[in-house]
Structure formats: C-alpha cells, structure tokens
Scaffold this active site. Structure first.
Site, PDB file in Angstrom:
ATOM      1  N   GLN A 192       0.798  -1.219   0.000  1.00 15.69           N
ATOM      2  CA  GLN A 192       0.000   0.000   0.000  1.00 15.69           C
ATOM      3  C   GLN A 192       0.833   1.271   0.000  1.00 15.69           C
ATOM      4  OE1 GLN A 192      -2.661  -1.646   3.316  1.00 15.69           O
ATOM      5  NE2 GLN A 192      -4.054  -0.304   2.220  1.00 15.69           N
TER       6      GLN A 192
ATOM      7  N   HIS B 296       1.188  -9.373   4.864  1.00 19.23           N
ATOM      8  CA  HIS B 296       0.026  -8.498   4.736  1.00 19.23           C
ATOM      9  C   HIS B 296      -0.520  -8.632   3.311  1.00 19.23           C
ATOM     10  CE1 HIS B 296      -2.005  -4.732   6.521  1.00 19.23           C
ATOM     11  NE2 HIS B 296      -2.655  -5.019   5.394  1.00 19.23           N
TER      12      HIS B 296
ATOM     13  N   ASN C 146      -1.561 -10.620   8.864  1.00 17.24           N
ATOM     14  CA  ASN C 146      -2.542  -9.558   9.016  1.00 17.24           C
ATOM     15  C   ASN C 146      -3.875 -10.002   8.432  1.00 17.24           C
ATOM     16  OD1 ASN C 146      -3.243  -6.552   9.488  1.00 17.24           O
ATOM     17  ND2 ASN C 146      -3.930  -6.946   7.392  1.00 17.24           N
ATOM     18  N   GLU C 147      -4.892  -9.996   9.261  1.00 17.88           N
ATOM     19  CA  GLU C 147      -6.270 -10.262   8.842  1.00 17.88           C
ATOM     20  C   GLU C 147      -6.415 -11.480   7.930  1.00 17.88           C
ATOM     21  OE1 GLU C 147      -8.333  -6.863   7.329  1.00 17.88           O
ATOM     22  OE2 GLU C 147      -7.776  -5.581   9.017  1.00 17.88           O
TER      23      GLU C 147
ATOM     24  N   TYR D 218     -12.886  -1.761  12.919  1.00 18.73           N
ATOM     25  CA  TYR D 218     -13.403  -0.582  12.232  1.00 18.73           C
ATOM     26  C   TYR D 218     -14.862  -0.297  12.586  1.00 18.73           C
ATOM     27  CZ  TYR D 218      -9.081  -0.520   9.625  1.00 18.73           C
ATOM     28  OH  TYR D 218      -7.749  -0.439   9.305  1.00 18.73           O
TER      29      TYR D 218
ATOM     30  N   GLU E 172      -5.030  -2.024  14.277  1.00 17.25           N
ATOM     31  CA  GLU E 172      -5.582  -1.100  13.281  1.00 17.25           C
ATOM     32  C   GLU E 172      -6.888  -0.536  13.809  1.00 17.25           C
ATOM     33  OE1 GLU E 172      -6.188  -2.441   9.267  1.00 17.25           O
ATOM     34  OE2 GLU E 172      -4.227  -3.424   9.150  1.00 17.25           O
TER      35      GLU E 172
ATOM     36  N   TRP F 174      -4.832   3.502  11.850  1.00 17.05           N
ATOM     37  CA  TRP F 174      -4.742   3.191  10.423  1.00 17.05           C
ATOM     38  C   TRP F 174      -5.347   4.361   9.656  1.00 17.05           C
ATOM     39  CZ3 TRP F 174      -2.240  -0.527   7.782  1.00 17.05           C
ATOM     40  CH2 TRP F 174      -2.421  -0.513   6.392  1.00 17.05           C
TER      41      TRP F 174
ATOM     42  N   GLU G 219      -5.652   1.787  -1.412  1.00 14.58           N
ATOM     43  CA  GLU G 219      -6.610   1.068  -0.567  1.00 14.58           C
ATOM     44  C   GLU G 219      -7.228  -0.110  -1.328  1.00 14.58           C
ATOM     45  OE1 GLU G 219      -8.535  -0.300   2.546  1.00 14.58           O
ATOM     46  OE2 GLU G 219      -6.938   1.190   2.600  1.00 14.58           O
ATOM     47  N   TRP G 220      -6.344  -1.025  -1.736  1.00 14.14           N
ATOM     48  CA  TRP G 220      -6.746  -2.297  -2.325  1.00 14.14           C
ATOM     49  C   TRP G 220      -7.742  -2.112  -3.471  1.00 14.14           C
ATOM     50  CZ3 TRP G 220      -2.933  -5.040  -0.765  1.00 14.14           C
ATOM     51  CH2 TRP G 220      -2.426  -4.902   0.531  1.00 14.14           C
TER      52      TRP G 220
ATOM     53  N   PHE H 233      -7.371   7.036   4.162  1.00 10.68           N
ATOM     54  CA  PHE H 233      -7.388   6.668   5.582  1.00 10.68           C
ATOM     55  C   PHE H 233      -6.329   7.415   6.390  1.00 10.68           C
ATOM     56  CE2 PHE H 233      -9.908   2.919   4.464  1.00 10.68           C
ATOM     57  CZ  PHE H 233     -10.634   2.677   5.623  1.00 10.68           C
TER      58      PHE H 233
END
Length: 489
Positions: free
Chosen positions: A49, A153, A198-199, A343, A396, A441, A448-449, A457
C-alpha cells in the site's frame, strides 16, 4: 459453546454498564496520562500500500501486482501500487512524520517478494530487500520509535501462486516458515514485536469467497468476473494453511530466536462485534455463529487447537479441514499477544441455511447488517473473557474519507472517530482488559486495495499528483497534542 458466548456477553454488558455509569454522558476529553504509562501509541501501514518501487532492486511480483495490473477493471479507479506513496525512497520522511506527531511505534509490513523474489529459498535471498528493511528499522530506532513488523500483509509472491496455488497449497506452510525465519534472523536483534499474519479472515473472505481482492477467486454465481474458484471449499483450505503457517512461524521463533532476541510474536485478527438483530433466541444464536465464523475462526485454534464448534456443525460435506494431533498441539498457545483490527460493528439476524449456491458466507446461516457504535470495547472484552485474557494491541483502527482531488486537511469526523474509540479502549482497560497499545490506520493516505486511491485513511495527506508530497491533516495535529499531554476532545 453458544452458552459460553451468552455468558461472555453478560460479562461484557455488566462490566460496560459499570464503567459507563461512572462517567458523564458526553465523551470526556483525553490525556495521554489517561492510559497506562507504558501504553504504546503508533500508526500502521503495509508494504504494497505504501512502498512502491515494485520492480526495483530485485523485488519479485506479488499476487497484488498481478491482480491490479493485469485486471485494472477490478480496481475502482484502475490504479495499482507500483508507486503508491513511494515510501521505499521516502521512508526517512515518513519516520520523521511519525516522530513529529509523537508516536512511539510504527507497524509496517515486510514484502515477502522483496526478501524472496520467487517466494522460497530456492529462488534466492534478495540482499537489497534486507538492506531496505534494515535501513527502515535503524531509522525508526534512531528516533525512539519501536518497530512492529508484520510478516505477511496479503502480498503472496506470484511465483508461489503459479507453482501450487499460493495459500491453496499445503507447500506454502513451509515456504512461509522459511521466509519468517529469514526475517527473524535478519531483523530480530532490533524488532521485538512480530505479527505473523494480518487479517487472515480478509484474505479468505475477499480473496476466495467474494473474489474482489487478490487473487480474485470465487464461485461464478457469486461474481461472474472471477476466472476460477469455489467459495464453498477454497476459503477453508486457505484459512487452514494460514493458521498452520502462523503456527510454524512462531514455532521456529521460539526454537531458534526467543532465548537470544527476547521478542514477542502475535497475529492481527479483524472482526466486528455482532449483536443480535432482535432479542429472539434465533437472532442470539445467529450472533454467536457470526462471531464463530469471524474472530473465533482464527482465535479458537490458537487457544484450543480446534475450530469453533459452530463452524464444525455448520460447514457440511467435509469441507472444513481438521488438524492432526501434532498440528493441534503446535497451535495451542501459539501467540504472545493478539492484535485486533477494528473498524465497525453490526447486527446479526438468523436466516435459513442455504442448500444451493453455498459459500463460506452462507454457512453461518446469519445475515450481518447495519452498523453500530461501541463495538471495539465489546470485542476487546469478548477476547478477554472467552480466550484466557490475552495481551492485546489494537493493531488497526481508523476511518476513511472520499478522495476529492483537492488537498483537504480538515478531517474532524476522523478526530471524532479516534476520540470515541480511544475512550472505549480506555474503558476496556479500566474493566481489566490487558490492552498494551493502539495503532492508527493509517499513517499515510495510500493504495486502498480494490478501492485504489478513491478513499483516504491517512493522518497524513499524500498528493499523488505532485511527487507524493506529504501534509499533516488536522487529525495528525490532534494526535500530536494528545501525545504531548494536552487535553483533546
């Protein structure tokens, strides 16, 4: 298992009410001293990113290079991360911004294909990649900023995707272990906080069920733009291999490096907090299932060595893999801390289980809808009461805003978001949760993907049309005042 969920929920409600009752209805102003003395405040980014330099100094391609460049129509603005924030060249400026704001930690990720261009040891180690992260880590330490390094990530090396399907192949577990080993050996004398993954939930859901993120696989009935995939089987295979990869990485750290480096290894898990849509028993059970298929999916194996009972019961047809006794023993206790990426939260509603067009999304037999406030405190307490009171970091937390093409530095909504969520973190700590730090974050506006550069962000505005110039937003100044000991809303 469901009764345990209800018991935890009761604990959370009672504990939360006890704290809230002692406070004013309006959100009090915050001071840094409202948090424990050793509490860490930081900001976070990820390699693809922000780094850019996608084809420089020996870096190999990742699945995100392929996904965004080969299929630009799958990115909202047709963009990619080949340049991104150009942090590969501007890392000293970014470290300076962290220092200027007052953060004492930086969570960044290491690009797997920058270290191992072909993803494994056979393809060789890229010394230029090692040098880059050494320079970044040393620059951080020179400013008194602790490095928190994320090993994965989402940017699986493309060569491994081509060779055996990336995380669909069991071979990736050992390749990830070897990659993590290199990271520990190269940087562990200075990096004392590691995050393996990550996630993993996002990887599974968005990459293999919805198909909107790399590698873009899903069932055709879910998304006709997916070229291949099976949303009923592949997500569980990928999730299984992610969990085993985490386990092997922390195993090698504890065996080879823990005694000398004295670091800690954790994982960053994302989830909202799901409350029942109504007070009906059906919706309460749906909320429990929603948690089982999100947070518990990856947390339960690290505590018990098994998948959540609700997953075992709901994933029909032998689609959910099982752990061997050896794997189960390896996974139990395979964390020093848990990172929580939070989030927003939702409500869960019971729906009939589907017998057609089955995917991981339909397996919980729950519809997740709407958004609500307050979930970060509840999720922290859920983890505390259900999973043996782990050490936690909020790895995050943040909110986006639409990119307008103009330099907009006044982001009052973001300030309000951070103030409310930090207050809820403080409430959880007062109740007894072992939360050690908070990472915003993100430090920078970035790629952003699937949204590309259409949303922002960052605490720092990045002008993508003018040499990636950086400008502190009002939210960055808010954090600076907070961390310098001044009260802020």
């Amino acid at each position: 298992m469901t009764s345990k969920y209800f018991s935890v929920l009761v604990f959370i409600i009672l504990a939360s009410n006890e704290v809230v009752a002692k406070r004013h209805s309006s959100t009090p102003k915050l001071r840094k001293t409202d948090f424990p003395e050793d509490f860490i405040f930081g900001a976070a980014t990820s390699a693809y990113q922000v780094e850019g330099a996608a084809q420089e100094d020996g870096r190999g391609p990742s699945i995100w290079d392929t996904f965004s460049e080969k299929y630009p129509e799958k990115i909202k603005d047709g963009s990619n991360g080949s340049i991104a924030d150009d942090s590969y060249h501007l890392y000293k400026e970014d470290v300076g911004l962290l220092h200027q704001i007052g953060f004492n930690a930086y969570r960044f990720s290491i690009s797997w294909s920058r270290i191992l261009p072909r993803g494994n040891l056979k393809g060789g180690i890229n010394q230029a990649g090692i040098d880059y992260y050494n320079n970044l880590i040393n620059e951080l330490l020179s400013k008194g900023i602790k490095p928190f390094a994320t090993i994965f990530h989402w940017d699986t090396p493309q060569d491994l995707e081509d060779a055996y399907g990336g995380f669909r192949g069991a071979e990736i577990v050992n390749d990830f272990r070897d990659y993590a080993d290199i990271c520990f050996k190269s940087f562990g004398d200075r990096v004392k906080h590691w995050i393996t993954l990550n996630e993993p939930l996002t990887v599974v859901q968005q990459g293999y069920v919805a198909g909107v993120m790399a590698p873009g696989r899903c069932s055709k009935f879910t998304n006709p733009n997916c070229t291949a995939g099976n949303g009923a089987t592949e997500p569980y295979i990928v999730g299984h291999n992610l969990i085993l990869a985490h386990g092997e990485a922390i195993k090698v750290y504890r065996k080879k490096y823990k005694a000398s480096q004295k670091g800690q290894v954790g994982i960053a898990l994302n989830a909202g907090w799901n409350l029942p849509y109504t007070e009906s028993a059906e919706d309460r059970l749906a909320a429990a299932r929603a948690m089982a298929f999100t947070f518990d999916y990856f947390m339960e194996p690290l505590v018990t060595g098994k998948y959540p009972v609700d997953m075992v019961n709901n994933v029909k047809g032998g689609r959910l893999p099982t752990f061997t006794s050896k794997q189960s023993n390896m996974l139990k206790g395979s964390y020093d801390f848990i990172g929580i990426n939070y989030y927003s939260s939702s409500y869960a509603k019971d729906v009939p289980c589907s017998s057609e067009n089955v995917t991981m999304f339909s397996d919980p037999c729950a519809s997740v809808t709407g958004e609500r406030d307050g979930g970060i405190r509840d999720l922290i307490l859920y983890a505390k009461y259900k999973f043996k009171d782990p050490v936690m970091y909020i790895t995050e937390n943040g909110r986006d805003e639409a990119s307008t093409g103009k330099i907009l530095l006044k982001d009052g909504d973001r300030i309000d978001y951070y103030a409310r969520h930090l207050k809820m973190v403080q409430d959880a700590i007062l109740i007894g949760a072992n939360v050690k730090g908070f990472f915003a974050w993100s430090l920078l506006d970035n790629f952003e993907w699937a949204s590309g550069y259409t949303v922002r962000f960052g605490l720092v505005y990045v002008d993508f049309n003018d040499r990636r110039k950086r400008y502190l937003k009002k939210s960055a100044h808010w954090f600076r005042h907070l961390l310098n000991g001044k009260k802020e809303n």
